[in-house]
Scaffold this active site. Structure first.
Site, PDB file in Angstrom:
ATOM      1  N   HIS A   1       0.826  -1.215   0.000  1.00 46.17           N
ATOM      2  CA  HIS A   1       0.000   0.000   0.000  1.00 46.17           C
ATOM      3  C   HIS A   1       0.862   1.268   0.000  1.00 46.17           C
ATOM      4  O   HIS A   1       0.371   2.345   0.348  1.00 46.17           O
ATOM      5  CB  HIS A   1      -0.932   0.010   1.211  1.00 46.17           C
ATOM      6  CG  HIS A   1      -2.040  -0.996   1.141  1.00 46.17           C
ATOM      7  ND1 HIS A   1      -3.134  -0.841   0.320  1.00 46.17           N
ATOM      8  CD2 HIS A   1      -2.205  -2.184   1.780  1.00 46.17           C
ATOM      9  CE1 HIS A   1      -3.947  -1.883   0.465  1.00 46.17           C
ATOM     10  NE2 HIS A   1      -3.392  -2.723   1.339  1.00 46.17           N
TER      11      HIS A   1
ATOM     12  N   HIS B   1      -1.198  -9.161   9.495  1.00 45.72           N
ATOM     13  CA  HIS B   1      -1.868  -8.487  10.613  1.00 45.72           C
ATOM     14  C   HIS B   1      -2.230  -9.400  11.777  1.00 45.72           C
ATOM     15  O   HIS B   1      -2.910  -8.960  12.706  1.00 45.72           O
ATOM     16  CB  HIS B   1      -3.140  -7.763  10.147  1.00 45.72           C
ATOM     17  CG  HIS B   1      -2.898  -6.677   9.163  1.00 45.72           C
ATOM     18  ND1 HIS B   1      -3.903  -5.807   8.742  1.00 45.72           N
ATOM     19  CD2 HIS B   1      -1.788  -6.300   8.485  1.00 45.72           C
ATOM     20  CE1 HIS B   1      -3.416  -4.960   7.851  1.00 45.72           C
ATOM     21  NE2 HIS B   1      -2.130  -5.237   7.691  1.00 45.72           N
TER      22      HIS B   1
ATOM     23  N   HIS C   1       2.317  -7.727   7.134  1.00 40.56           N
ATOM     24  CA  HIS C   1       1.298  -7.774   6.077  1.00 40.56           C
ATOM     25  C   HIS C   1       0.043  -8.542   6.459  1.00 40.56           C
ATOM     26  O   HIS C   1      -1.054  -8.117   6.105  1.00 40.56           O
ATOM     27  CB  HIS C   1       1.845  -8.344   4.768  1.00 40.56           C
ATOM     28  CG  HIS C   1       0.817  -8.444   3.673  1.00 40.56           C
ATOM     29  ND1 HIS C   1       0.205  -7.332   3.126  1.00 40.56           N
ATOM     30  CD2 HIS C   1       0.276  -9.511   3.034  1.00 40.56           C
ATOM     31  CE1 HIS C   1      -0.643  -7.710   2.186  1.00 40.56           C
ATOM     32  NE2 HIS C   1      -0.629  -9.029   2.122  1.00 40.56           N
TER      33      HIS C   1
END
Length: 271
Positions: free
Chosen positions: A68, A180, A178
């Site tokens: 992102h 989480h 990534h």
């Protein structure tokens, strides 16, 4: 060297908890280096320059990114001016920003922080193994730098584990981001590198990996377009990993999870 790595920051809840707590954490744990993954810090999508500055002002030394990285277009022009924000090193040549940064810490010590992105179920970037190997061929752990921290931003646990073993003995810490969700496999590998498959996230765990439950569930159940998921705004759990290294070798001597607040049981590493 005492290093704290904090997992992906998800929205306001996560970043406000870090800003509120980091000064105390740095003092209580005598931290030399704090690295956070900030690629979801701005409303769950990307990182804004203003939020990055808030994190630096709170005591963060380096911010890593991931897939992102470019969700906020203002970061494209900002990242070249702010070398402490690093994006994956295996983006193609010519991409704005850098994939690594050397931090000067106390007593003249230096720490190399590296960000790299996996390729399984992710964007097909350049070979992450080759890119990091090339970089580390120019830096000798315990010699040119006293610590090396590598954030491997990847989906597949197998790819992250392979990365840890490839760098074992050449990095102080290889930490996954990534997905989480904090994994329970923190350890020191045979060659002396601290490792954890995923650090988890800094955000509201009463959620779907940090995002509001309703919109996230709708995507899976209905398979129809709907509202874009937004970050959950409940009390954040702070998840990360603390590592202590030997300045002579650069290798890890202690490793422990770091948990503060929210739904997950808090703990202070007994270092």
């Amino acid at each position: 060297m005492r290093i704290l790595f904090l997992g992906d920051i998800i929205g306001r809840s996560g970043r406000e908890a870090i800003v509120a707590g980091l000064k105390n954490w740095r003092s209580r744990l005598a931290l030399d280096l704090v690295v956070v993954n900030g690629e979801n810090a701005s409303h769950g999508y990307g990182l804004s320059p203003a939020i990055a500055q808030d994190l630096f002002d709170a005591g963060v030394d380096v911010i890593t990114l991931g897939n992102h990285a470019w969700d906020r277009r203002d970061m494209i022009g900002h990242i070249d001016q702010t070398p402490r924000i690093i994006r994956p090193i295996n983006y193609p040549p010519g991409t704005p920003g850098q994939g690594s940064y050397i931090v000067e810490v106390s007593r003249g010590r230096r720490a190399l922080v590296v960000n790299v992105m996996g390729r399984i179920f992710m964007d097909p970037l350049d070979d992450p193994f080759r890119c990091v190997n090339d970089l580390l061929s120019r830096h000798r752990l315990g010699m040119t730098v006293q610590a090396v921290v590598v954030d491997i931003h990847a989906e597949a646990t197998s790819e992250k584990m392979a990365f840890g073993h490839v760098l074992d003995g050449r990095a102080s810490l290889v930490i996954g981001t990534h997905t989480h969700v904090p994994t329970a496999d923190h350890r020191i590998l045979a060659g002396g590198t601290a490792y954890q498959t995923d650090a988890g996230m800094c955000g509201d765990y009463d959620s779907v990996i940090g995002m509001g439950k309703s919109a996230s569930i709708h995507k899976f159940v209905r398979k129809m377009p709907g509202d874009r998921p937004q970050p959950a705004e409940g009390v954040a759990s702070i998840c990360g990993l603390m590592v202590e290294t030997d300045d002579t070798t650069g290798l890890a001597t202690k490793v422990a999870p770091f948990r503060q607040g929210g739904l997950l049981a808090s703990n202070w590493p007994d270092f």
